[in-house]
Design a protein around this motif. Structure first.
Motif, mmCIF file in Angstrom:
data_model
loop_
_atom_site.group_PDB
_atom_site.id
_atom_site.type_symbol
_atom_site.label_atom_id
_atom_site.label_comp_id
_atom_site.label_asym_id
_atom_site.label_seq_id
_atom_site.Cartn_x
_atom_site.Cartn_y
_atom_site.Cartn_z
ATOM 1 N N THR A 403 -14.923 17.115 3.590
ATOM 2 C CA THR A 403 -13.560 17.184 4.126
ATOM 3 C C THR A 403 -12.566 16.904 3.011
ATOM 4 O O THR A 403 -12.727 15.930 2.255
ATOM 5 C CB THR A 403 -13.353 16.149 5.256
ATOM 6 O OG1 THR A 403 -14.295 16.387 6.304
ATOM 7 C CG2 THR A 403 -11.941 16.219 5.821
ATOM 8 N N LEU A 404 -11.536 17.743 2.894
ATOM 9 C CA LEU A 404 -10.465 17.572 1.933
ATOM 10 C C LEU A 404 -9.142 17.625 2.679
ATOM 11 O O LEU A 404 -8.959 18.469 3.574
ATOM 12 C CB LEU A 404 -10.506 18.658 0.866
ATOM 13 C CG LEU A 404 -11.767 18.761 0.010
ATOM 14 C CD1 LEU A 404 -11.698 19.980 -0.896
ATOM 15 C CD2 LEU A 404 -11.980 17.489 -0.804
ATOM 16 N N GLY A 405 -8.195 16.747 2.293
ATOM 17 C CA GLY A 405 -6.928 16.759 3.004
ATOM 18 C C GLY A 405 -5.838 15.995 2.303
ATOM 19 O O GLY A 405 -6.054 15.373 1.258
ATOM 20 N N VAL A 406 -4.630 16.079 2.877
ATOM 21 C CA VAL A 406 -3.464 15.335 2.381
ATOM 22 C C VAL A 406 -2.846 14.605 3.559
ATOM 23 O O VAL A 406 -2.958 15.032 4.716
ATOM 24 C CB VAL A 406 -2.413 16.268 1.732
ATOM 25 C CG1 VAL A 406 -2.970 16.892 0.468
ATOM 26 C CG2 VAL A 406 -1.954 17.347 2.706
ATOM 27 N N LYS A 407 -2.175 13.494 3.236
ATOM 28 C CA LYS A 407 -1.509 12.682 4.252
ATOM 29 C C LYS A 407 -0.099 12.379 3.786
ATOM 30 O O LYS A 407 0.112 12.012 2.635
ATOM 31 C CB LYS A 407 -2.289 11.382 4.491
ATOM 32 C CG LYS A 407 -1.642 10.463 5.500
ATOM 33 C CD LYS A 407 -2.553 9.278 5.843
ATOM 34 C CE LYS A 407 -2.715 8.355 4.662
ATOM 35 N NZ LYS A 407 -3.466 7.125 5.030
ATOM 36 N N VAL A 408 0.868 12.525 4.690
ATOM 37 C CA VAL A 408 2.274 12.234 4.399
ATOM 38 C C VAL A 408 2.716 11.107 5.304
ATOM 39 O O VAL A 408 2.693 11.229 6.539
ATOM 40 C CB VAL A 408 3.156 13.468 4.627
ATOM 41 C CG1 VAL A 408 4.622 13.137 4.315
ATOM 42 C CG2 VAL A 408 2.685 14.645 3.774
ATOM 43 N N ALA A 409 3.117 9.990 4.701
ATOM 44 C CA ALA A 409 3.602 8.845 5.490
ATOM 45 C C ALA A 409 5.028 9.106 5.947
ATOM 46 O O ALA A 409 5.861 9.599 5.186
ATOM 47 C CB ALA A 409 3.529 7.574 4.647
ATOM 48 N N LEU A 410 5.322 8.757 7.191
ATOM 49 C CA LEU A 410 6.646 8.961 7.755
ATOM 50 C C LEU A 410 7.361 7.615 7.904
ATOM 51 O O LEU A 410 6.734 6.597 8.168
ATOM 52 C CB LEU A 410 6.546 9.625 9.129
ATOM 53 C CG LEU A 410 5.855 10.992 9.176
ATOM 54 C CD1 LEU A 410 5.755 11.469 10.605
ATOM 55 C CD2 LEU A 410 6.598 11.999 8.310
ATOM 56 N N HIS A 411 8.662 7.651 7.701
ATOM 57 C CA HIS A 411 9.569 6.522 7.892
ATOM 58 C C HIS A 411 9.448 5.457 6.827
ATOM 59 O O HIS A 411 8.563 5.178 6.164
ATOM 60 C CB HIS A 411 9.350 5.866 9.251
ATOM 61 C CG HIS A 411 10.448 4.949 9.662
ATOM 62 N ND1 HIS A 411 11.737 5.394 9.776
ATOM 63 C CD2 HIS A 411 10.443 3.630 9.955
ATOM 64 C CE1 HIS A 411 12.507 4.380 10.160
ATOM 65 N NE2 HIS A 411 11.744 3.290 10.267
#
Length: 411
Positions: A403-411
């Protein structure tokens, strides 16, 4: 004719009561609000066993070889000194292919939510959807009747809570007693849900270096579940912990050692115990090493598991029965090892997990890593590799997964 109130009706009556109490208190106090969340985009590729006994040609399980997912997980909170309202909505788009059919699923749901009111000093009333999981165990949670697979071995997994109304008494900082009514398993509830209309009693005791808890759960349609968990900090580096559960399981698949006999199915298994023993040692640099041993008496012995695979290989229909009615863990004895980085590091995190079935000697290695790319963006990767034959549990269906992915934190 007067209709009798069901457990779910009572649940919503309690929700309305708690919400009414929140309005009355909110008129006299300022409400503090906050929110955060994260956006995920990730792709998973699985390599299935071409010689699988349980899933020949992927015609029985129909597992997707490629899955692409976009997901938002949000957290909202509103509270004052007497009230707390929380919600965790999840929205996702998922496209799967390489199975029996290509599918796309778009869904939004409340993974968790809760309204809690401080009714009096030491007393709290709450209603909502809550993950009723506890204890320090990583591999499995024998002391939880609802989350035996606690999801801690899968960093991407989102546990969905149980719809629950509960009363908690906390006479001091060291002890608490909780009485809860579980009316269903959240968004996946069905008329056959074994935990619908369950009473739960949980008692916890805490000290400077220890935690102990005991739980009893009684569903309307099954025998009581008994569980206990405890942990103790021997020193600043070492923690020891244990969990135990005693339960009956529904639809037990029997695999006699005598191959002349077919599979048998019991509507309810005899009462059996599951025990986990674990220890965690923290290194000077903050990294930690964890070792766990699990004994699950609901699983097969070595001889019974071998007979299970031999019967499954006899015909596709038998393989389908074996896969559908398999126990939650095929074997009885497991060793689970975890080595992970310092949790306090903000730039990167990694974890390595090794699981070995002592019943059939199969092995599984899992790795997860996450690194910061920018102020709010991080990349992550997970890999799983099994070592064994198609007649061993961990390697019966899957050879490897990435599994490969990106995460964007909000706030």
């Amino acid at each position: 004719m007067k209709q009798k109130a069901t457990g779910r009706n009572w649940f919503w009556l309690i929700v309305l009561f708690v919400l009414g109490g929140t309005k009355a208190v909110a008129d006299d106090s300022d409400i503090r609000t906050s929110w955060d969340g994260a956006l995920y985009g990730y792709a998973n590729a699985m390599t299935l066993r071409t010689d699988s006994v349980l899933n020949p040609g992927n015609r029985i399980a129909g597992l997707a070889k490629r899955t692409d997912t976009g997901e938002a997980r949000l957290n909202f909170k509103a509270e004052n000194d007497s009230i707390r309202l929380t919600a965790r909505p999840v929205l996702f788009v998922r496209h799967q292919r390489g199975g029996l059919n290509a599918t796309q699923k778009n869904e939004s749901y409340l993974s968790q939510w809760q309204v809690r009111v401080s009714a009096a000093e030491g007393w709290n009333v709450a209603a909502g959807r809550e993950v009723l999981n506890w204890g320090a165990a990583q591999f499995r949670s024998p002391s939880s009747p609802f989350y035996f697979d606690n999801g801690r071995s899968d960093p991407m997994r989102e546990l969905v809570g149980m719809d629950t109304a509960k009363l908690t008494w906390t006479p001091d900082m060291s002890s608490s007693v909780t009485l809860a009514r579980v009316v269903g398993t959240g968004r996946v509830a069905s008329s056959a849900d074994v935990w619908r209309n369950t009473w739960l009693l949980k008692v916890d005791q805490r000290g400077d270096s220890f935690v102990f808890g005991f739980v009893v759960a009684k569903a309307a349609s099954s025998a009581p579940f008994y569980g206990a968990q405890g942990q103790i900090s021997v020193d600043d580096e070492t923690m020891l912990y244990a969990e135990i559960g005693s339960s009956e399981q529904l639809s037990e698949l029997q695999s006699p050692s005598d191959l002349a006999q077919p599979f048998g199915v019991l509507p309810v298994s005899p009462r059996r115990n599951t025990v986990l023993l674990g220890a965690t040692y923290t290194l000077p640099d903050g990294q930690s090493l964890t070792g766990e041993y699990l004994r699950d008496n609901h699983g097969f012995t070595t001889t019974q598991e071998a007979a299970y695979f031999t019967r499954a290989a006899s015909a596709p229909a038998v393989a389908g029965q074996a896969l559908a009615l398999a126990p939650r863990l095929l074997g009885r004895d497991y060793l689970h090892l975890v080595w992970q980085s310092n949790l306090m590091e903000s730039q990167r995190f990694w974890r390595m997990m090794h699981t070995r079935s002592l019943t059939d000697r199969g092995q599984e290695l899992g790795v997860y890593g996450e690194t910061t790319l920018g102020e709010r963006i991080s990349a992550f990767a997970a890999a799983l590799v099994t070592s064994g034959t198609p007649r061993q549990e961990v390697s019966a269906l899957i050879a490897r997964s990435v599994t490969l992915g990106v995460k964007v934190a909000l706030h």
